[in-house]
Write an enzyme that holds these catalytic residues in place. Structure first.
Site, mmCIF file in Angstrom:
data_model
loop_
_atom_site.group_PDB
_atom_site.id
_atom_site.type_symbol
_atom_site.label_atom_id
_atom_site.label_comp_id
_atom_site.label_asym_id
_atom_site.label_seq_id
_atom_site.Cartn_x
_atom_site.Cartn_y
_atom_site.Cartn_z
ATOM 1 N N HIS A 1 0.851 -1.186 0.000
ATOM 2 C CA HIS A 1 0.000 0.000 0.000
ATOM 3 C C HIS A 1 0.885 1.232 0.000
ATOM 4 C CE1 HIS A 1 -3.150 2.804 1.141
ATOM 5 N NE2 HIS A 1 -3.992 1.876 0.744
ATOM 6 N N ASP B 1 -7.912 -5.453 0.346
ATOM 7 C CA ASP B 1 -8.429 -6.229 -0.779
ATOM 8 C C ASP B 1 -8.053 -7.693 -0.738
ATOM 9 O OD1 ASP B 1 -9.713 -4.128 -2.004
ATOM 10 O OD2 ASP B 1 -7.832 -3.390 -2.828
HETATM 11 N N1 ACO Z 1 4.260 -7.572 -4.696
HETATM 12 C C1 ACO Z 1 5.603 -7.555 -4.866
HETATM 13 N N2 ACO Z 1 6.382 -6.458 -4.739
HETATM 14 C C2 ACO Z 1 5.755 -5.320 -4.441
HETATM 15 C C3 ACO Z 1 4.354 -5.244 -4.254
HETATM 16 C C4 ACO Z 1 3.619 -6.433 -4.385
HETATM 17 N N3 ACO Z 1 2.278 -6.410 -4.227
HETATM 18 N N4 ACO Z 1 3.998 -3.963 -3.979
HETATM 19 C C5 ACO Z 1 5.132 -3.250 -3.989
HETATM 20 N N5 ACO Z 1 6.201 -4.067 -4.273
HETATM 21 C C6 ACO Z 1 7.618 -3.660 -4.313
HETATM 22 C C7 ACO Z 1 7.902 -2.878 -5.584
HETATM 23 O O1 ACO Z 1 8.359 -3.718 -6.616
HETATM 24 C C8 ACO Z 1 8.971 -1.913 -5.115
HETATM 25 O O2 ACO Z 1 10.209 -2.612 -5.098
HETATM 26 P P1 ACO Z 1 11.585 -1.815 -5.398
HETATM 27 O O3 ACO Z 1 11.724 -0.816 -4.292
HETATM 28 O O4 ACO Z 1 12.624 -2.892 -5.367
HETATM 29 O O5 ACO Z 1 11.411 -1.172 -6.751
HETATM 30 C C9 ACO Z 1 8.592 -1.617 -3.663
HETATM 31 O O6 ACO Z 1 7.848 -2.757 -3.234
HETATM 32 C C10 ACO Z 1 7.748 -0.355 -3.499
HETATM 33 O O7 ACO Z 1 6.644 -0.442 -4.394
HETATM 34 P P2 ACO Z 1 5.987 0.791 -5.163
HETATM 35 O O8 ACO Z 1 5.236 0.283 -6.341
HETATM 36 O O9 ACO Z 1 7.038 1.833 -5.389
HETATM 37 O O10 ACO Z 1 4.990 1.322 -4.072
HETATM 38 P P3 ACO Z 1 3.735 2.211 -4.351
HETATM 39 O O11 ACO Z 1 3.439 2.909 -3.082
HETATM 40 O O12 ACO Z 1 3.912 3.038 -5.561
HETATM 41 O O13 ACO Z 1 2.597 1.140 -4.707
HETATM 42 C C11 ACO Z 1 0.738 -0.293 -4.625
HETATM 43 C C12 ACO Z 1 1.577 0.756 -3.873
HETATM 44 C C13 ACO Z 1 0.330 0.233 -6.007
HETATM 45 C C14 ACO Z 1 -0.527 -0.583 -3.825
HETATM 46 C C15 ACO Z 1 1.604 -1.597 -4.795
HETATM 47 O O14 ACO Z 1 1.973 -2.086 -3.531
HETATM 48 C C16 ACO Z 1 0.875 -2.686 -5.594
HETATM 49 O O15 ACO Z 1 0.908 -2.651 -6.817
HETATM 50 N N6 ACO Z 1 0.189 -3.654 -4.891
HETATM 51 C C17 ACO Z 1 -0.604 -4.645 -5.548
HETATM 52 C C18 ACO Z 1 -1.957 -4.066 -5.967
HETATM 53 C C19 ACO Z 1 -2.875 -3.845 -4.785
HETATM 54 O O16 ACO Z 1 -3.053 -4.709 -3.943
HETATM 55 N N7 ACO Z 1 -3.499 -2.645 -4.763
HETATM 56 C C20 ACO Z 1 -4.491 -2.305 -3.738
HETATM 57 C C21 ACO Z 1 -4.126 -1.075 -3.035
HETATM 58 S S1 ACO Z 1 -5.250 -0.813 -1.706
HETATM 59 C C22 ACO Z 1 -6.604 -0.081 -2.400
HETATM 60 O O17 ACO Z 1 -6.636 0.508 -3.438
HETATM 61 C C23 ACO Z 1 -7.812 -0.224 -1.571
#
Ligand code: ACO
Length: 429
Positions: free
Chosen positions: A306, A364
């Site tokens: 998140h 979720d």
């Molecule tokens: N699985 C694996 N790796 C992940 C995940 C994941 N679900 N989420 C983040 N990471 C990693 C990224 O690859 C990144 O790694 P790095 O630093 O080596 O590049 C690091 O963790 C940070 O991730 P970001 O994408 O920069 O974080 P951001 O805050 O932009 O993204 C998000 C948050 C979009 C929710 C992301 O965690 C994701 O895509 N999760 C899966 C989708 C999801 O469950 N979304 C629901 C959100 S809650 C809602 O809307 C109610």
């Protein structure tokens, strides 16, 4: 100017900027005059360090896993109150008295029907249209039916539009569902509470009685509370940005629904359930965890991570409990997806990659399994999220319109295109 200041130093030019403090949470540096004083913009794509507004509605401490609406913790609201009470709280700022609650429930209930012509509007869609596509259009179309509540400068009209949307979005959501499965629309029933009425509109058919299961109704009501608002998330910011131009509230909420549809936001519960089905068996979890950790693989564990929570999402704990309650009520034993989810959560929470990146299950992760057990198809999951979030969008939209410092939202950019050059007539290129 506030007493605290922060200094920004640029090319030897030090400029003091006022620092504002909220009730709780990080201070913000007010950089509104930065461009005038230095000629520079700030750069923060994704708004990772940028507050876009002042708000008194919702507070999140992502490091501690705290979510408060108007100061009240989400678990207390979800476990002790009902969804319409949370709606009242978000809109008016205080919990209602018994009389205020009864009046609010009455007013919402009296607005649940939609203009009969809306039914014909639905006929224009293909039966296999995604219900979120239908929702974007149908909610936007409300502006074409309710002209008497689109004058945003009139406080009374703003409130009527708000009540209409809280009341009518569930009706449209149920119609979107019924349309895709080819069943007749079910009219709202004023004798039922908000969530029971929604279940009835989704699952009743004219040829037999539909009995509301109070455990399921309560569970869905709790799911609605958990999704009611989440401060300046992508869809809420979309609603605020759309509304900042003075657009009518129905159009703004339609914009919010469009944003919510994306898999990185509201589409995640659908994506999480799909992922659990794809994994299929606990034996395959290591393979998927490995993929999620591979930098060269775009795969992510859906329902994990998140932008704000770098701790367990407080909503996920309640969601997990609700999931178990629903499955127990429905007598679903040995649900393979639940087995996969529990084991995946266990493995991911003990894996160095997820610990280091502070990736925890979000709301979720368990909501998909719960909604599936209730009988909703995956394509409806994000629609249910939209039903719940409508009140949050409206409360935030109203707060923005009523803020005297409100301006049209107009971000700046770092231009990286071509430098100025002369036009060459087509024959000479
Ligand atoms: N699985 C694996 N790796 C992940 C995940 C994941 N679900 N989420 C983040 N990471 C990693 C990224 O690859 C990144 O790694 P790095 O630093 O080596 O590049 C690091 O963790 C940070 O991730 P970001 O994408 O920069 O974080 P951001 O805050 O932009 O993204 C998000 C948050 C979009 C929710 C992301 O965690 C994701 O895509 N999760 C899966 C989708 C999801 O469950 N979304 C629901 C959100 S809650 C809602 O809307 C109610």
């Amino acid at each position: 100017m506030s007493a605290k200041t922060g200094t920004i130093s640029l090319g030897g030019n030090a400029v003091d900027m006022p620092v504002k403090s909220g009730t709780i949470g990080p201070d913000v540096i007010d950089i509104g005059k930065l461009y005038a004083q230095t000629g520079a913009f700030t750069y923060d794509p994704g708004f990772t360090s940028t507050a876009s507004c002042e708000s008194a509605i919702t507070y999140i401490d992502g490091d501690e896993g705290v979510l408060l609406h108007r100061g009240f913790p989400i678990d207390q609201l979800a476990e002790q109150g009902d969804f319409l009470e949370t709606c009242y709280l978000l809109l008016y700022g205080e919990l209602p008295t018994a009389a205020q609650k009864a009046d609010f429930d009455y007013r919402v209930t009296r607005h649940t029907m939609v203009h009969e012509q809306m039914a014909r509007f639905f006929q224009g869609f293909r039966r296999d249209a995604h219900p979120m596509a239908v929702m974007v259009a149908a909610v936007g179309a409300l502006a074409a039916f309710y002209h008497d509540s689109t004058d945003i400068s009139d406080e009374k009209q703003r409130m009527i539009a708000s009540m209409r949307m809280i009341a009518k979005v569930p009706t449209l959501a149920a119609m979107a569902y019924k349309y895709t499965i080819g069943q007749p629309f079910v009219y709202p029933k004023n004798s039922l509470d908000y969530t029971s009425n929604f279940l009835n509109m989704c699952f009743a058919v004219p040829c037999e009685d539909y009995k509301i299961n109070p455990v399921l109704s309560r569970a869905l009501d709790r799911i609605f509370i958990l999704h009611a608002d989440h401060e300046q998330n992508a869809s809420t910011s979309t609603v605020r940005l759309a509304g900042s131009s003075g657009a009518n509230p129905f159009a703004c909420i339609a914009a919010g629904i469009a944003c919510l549809w994306g898999p990185a936001h509201g589409g995640a519960n659908e994506a999480a359930l799909k992922m659990l089905s794809e994994i299929g068996h606990v034996d395959r979890i290591p393979e998927f965890v490995k993929k999620a950790k591979d930098k060269n693989d775009p795969f992510r564990l859906m329902g994990f991570g998140h932008r704000v929570y770098k701790n367990y999402d407080p909503r996920a704990k309640i969601m997990q409990k609700t999931c178990h309650e629903v499955l127990a009520e429905l007598g679903v034993k040995d649900e393979p997806l639940l087995e996969v989810a529990i084991e995946l959560e266990r493995i991911a929470l003990s894996d160095e990659y997820f610990i280091e990146k502070k990736l925890y299950p979000n709301v979720d992760f368990y909501s998909g399994i719960t909604l599936k057990a209730m009988g909703f198809p995956t394509s409806m999951f994000t629609v249910l999220f939209a039903v719940a979030r409508t009140v949050g969008w409206i409360a935030q939209w109203k707060e923005m319109i009523e803020d005297p410092t409100q301006k049209i939202g107009r971000p700046r950019q770092l231009y990286t295109g071509a430098a100025p050059r002369d036009y060459v007539p087509v024959g000479k290129r």
